[in-house]
Design a protein around this motif. Structure first.
Motif, short mmCIF file in Angstrom:
data_model
loop_
_atom_site.label_atom_id
_atom_site.label_comp_id
_atom_site.label_asym_id
_atom_site.label_seq_id
_atom_site.Cartn_x
_atom_site.Cartn_y
_atom_site.Cartn_z
N LEU A 13 0.83 -1.21 0.00
CA LEU A 13 0.00 0.00 0.00
C LEU A 13 0.87 1.26 0.00
O LEU A 13 0.58 2.22 -0.71
CB LEU A 13 -0.93 0.03 1.21
CG LEU A 13 -2.24 -0.75 1.12
CD1 LEU A 13 -3.01 -0.63 2.44
CD2 LEU A 13 -3.09 -0.31 -0.03
N GLU A 14 1.93 1.25 0.79
CA GLU A 14 2.84 2.40 0.84
C GLU A 14 3.49 2.66 -0.52
O GLU A 14 3.58 3.80 -0.96
CB GLU A 14 3.91 2.20 1.91
CG GLU A 14 3.38 2.32 3.32
CD GLU A 14 4.40 1.93 4.37
OE1 GLU A 14 5.55 1.57 4.02
OE2 GLU A 14 4.04 1.98 5.56
N ARG A 15 3.95 1.59 -1.18
CA ARG A 15 4.56 1.76 -2.51
C ARG A 15 3.53 2.31 -3.49
O ARG A 15 3.81 3.23 -4.25
CB ARG A 15 5.11 0.42 -3.02
CG ARG A 15 6.45 0.03 -2.45
CD ARG A 15 7.06 -1.15 -3.20
NE ARG A 15 6.16 -2.29 -3.33
CZ ARG A 15 6.02 -3.26 -2.41
NH1 ARG A 15 6.71 -3.22 -1.30
NH2 ARG A 15 5.18 -4.25 -2.62
N ASP A 17 0.90 4.00 -2.79
CA ASP A 17 0.54 5.36 -2.38
C ASP A 17 1.46 6.39 -3.01
O ASP A 17 1.03 7.48 -3.37
CB ASP A 17 0.60 5.47 -0.86
CG ASP A 17 -0.26 6.59 -0.32
OD1 ASP A 17 -1.16 7.05 -1.02
OD2 ASP A 17 -0.02 7.00 0.83
N GLY A 18 2.72 6.04 -3.19
CA GLY A 18 3.67 6.97 -3.80
C GLY A 18 3.51 7.09 -5.30
O GLY A 18 4.05 8.01 -5.91
N ASP A 19 2.76 6.17 -5.91
CA ASP A 19 2.65 6.13 -7.37
C ASP A 19 1.30 6.60 -7.91
O ASP A 19 1.14 6.69 -9.12
CB ASP A 19 2.87 4.69 -7.87
CG ASP A 19 4.29 4.23 -7.66
OD1 ASP A 19 5.20 5.08 -7.56
OD2 ASP A 19 4.50 3.00 -7.57
N VAL A 20 0.34 6.88 -7.07
CA VAL A 20 -0.99 7.24 -7.58
C VAL A 20 -1.23 8.74 -7.53
O VAL A 20 -0.69 9.45 -6.69
CB VAL A 20 -2.13 6.52 -6.82
CG1 VAL A 20 -1.99 5.02 -6.92
CG2 VAL A 20 -2.22 6.97 -5.39
N GLY A 21 -2.03 9.19 -8.46
CA GLY A 21 -2.47 10.57 -8.46
C GLY A 21 -1.46 11.59 -8.91
O GLY A 21 -1.66 12.80 -8.72
N ASP A 22 -0.38 11.16 -9.56
CA ASP A 22 0.67 12.10 -9.97
C ASP A 22 0.18 13.15 -10.97
O ASP A 22 0.79 14.20 -11.09
CB ASP A 22 1.85 11.35 -10.59
CG ASP A 22 2.67 10.59 -9.56
OD1 ASP A 22 2.50 10.86 -8.35
OD2 ASP A 22 3.47 9.74 -9.96
N ILE A 119 -7.78 10.87 -10.16
CA ILE A 119 -8.76 11.05 -9.08
C ILE A 119 -9.27 9.69 -8.62
O ILE A 119 -9.33 9.40 -7.42
CB ILE A 119 -9.92 11.96 -9.53
CG1 ILE A 119 -9.43 13.39 -9.77
CG2 ILE A 119 -11.06 11.94 -8.50
CD1 ILE A 119 -10.42 14.28 -10.50
N VAL A 120 -9.61 8.84 -9.58
CA VAL A 120 -10.09 7.49 -9.26
C VAL A 120 -9.03 6.73 -8.47
O VAL A 120 -9.33 6.07 -7.46
CB VAL A 120 -10.49 6.73 -10.53
CG1 VAL A 120 -10.83 5.27 -10.23
CG2 VAL A 120 -11.67 7.42 -11.22
N LEU A 125 -7.23 4.22 -3.42
CA LEU A 125 -6.18 3.95 -2.44
C LEU A 125 -6.55 4.52 -1.07
O LEU A 125 -6.30 3.88 -0.04
CB LEU A 125 -4.84 4.50 -2.91
CG LEU A 125 -3.67 4.04 -2.06
CD1 LEU A 125 -3.53 2.51 -2.09
CD2 LEU A 125 -2.39 4.66 -2.54
N THR A 126 -7.16 5.70 -1.05
CA THR A 126 -7.58 6.27 0.23
C THR A 126 -8.63 5.38 0.89
O THR A 126 -8.57 5.13 2.10
CB THR A 126 -8.12 7.70 0.04
OG1 THR A 126 -7.11 8.49 -0.58
CG2 THR A 126 -8.51 8.32 1.38
N ASN A 127 -9.57 4.87 0.10
CA ASN A 127 -10.56 3.95 0.65
C ASN A 127 -9.88 2.71 1.23
O ASN A 127 -10.25 2.24 2.31
CB ASN A 127 -11.58 3.56 -0.40
CG ASN A 127 -12.67 4.60 -0.58
OD1 ASN A 127 -13.22 5.10 0.39
ND2 ASN A 127 -12.97 4.94 -1.81
N ALA A 128 -8.88 2.19 0.54
CA ALA A 128 -8.16 1.01 1.05
C ALA A 128 -7.47 1.34 2.37
O ALA A 128 -7.59 0.59 3.35
CB ALA A 128 -7.13 0.54 0.02
N TRP A 129 -6.74 2.45 2.41
CA TRP A 129 -6.06 2.85 3.65
C TRP A 129 -7.07 3.04 4.78
O TRP A 129 -6.83 2.60 5.92
CB TRP A 129 -5.28 4.14 3.46
CG TRP A 129 -3.89 3.96 2.97
CD1 TRP A 129 -3.38 4.41 1.79
CD2 TRP A 129 -2.80 3.32 3.64
NE1 TRP A 129 -2.06 4.08 1.68
CE2 TRP A 129 -1.67 3.41 2.81
CE3 TRP A 129 -2.67 2.67 4.86
CZ2 TRP A 129 -0.43 2.88 3.17
CZ3 TRP A 129 -1.44 2.14 5.22
CH2 TRP A 129 -0.34 2.25 4.38
#
Length: 137
Positions: A13-15, A17-22, A119-120, A125-129
């Motif tokens: 999840l951390e990895r 998290d760094g790759d989404v929404g750029d 955005i999706v 990812l936020t929902n998962a966290w």
């Protein structure tokens, strides 16, 4: 009983998290994360994303406004594009499926396809966290 999520899952999840929404501005990513966390009732994430927005210079009234639906945020506090992104985040998190097309079209008026996809990603990812953090509380 305390839930223990595997370290490998958290690292994944951390990895991710760094790759989404750029494709989005960091402030908008944090706004989406905070709005979704409010919808999910994840107090840990609400605090984390509120602090992140505050550190980036967001006004306190904006941070507190993200606890309300996008359509209820005071005009001028967010841009029309930010409002559309927040609305899509709300619909993807906690609304009947019938509203998704309308929200995507509204966001599409302000963002290109890559940005709407970002955005999706941020919402997913936020929902998962949020679910992981609430499940471990």
């Amino acid at each position: 009983m305390e839930a223990r999520v595997g370290a490998g899952f958290l690292k994944a999840l951390e990895r991710l998290d760094g790759d989404v929404g750029d494709a989005l501005e960091p402030r908008l990513r944090d706004m989406i994360r905070l709005r979704v966390s409010h919808l999910n009732g994840c107090h840990h994430s609400i605090r984390l994303h509120s602090e992140s927005l505050a550190k980036s210079g967001a006004r306190p009234d904006l941070i507190s406004a993200l606890a309300r639906p996008a359509r209820q945020i005071r005009p001028g506090l967010v841009t029309d594009g930010e409002s559309a992104a927040l609305r899509l985040a709300e619909v993807l998190t906690d609304a009947p499926r019938a509203l998704e097309q309308e929200a995507r079209e509204q966001a599409g008026a302000w963002f290109n396809g890559t940005q709407v996809g970002a955005i999706v990603e941020v919402v997913a990812l936020t929902n998962a966290w949020n679910r992981v953090m609430r499940g471990m509380d």
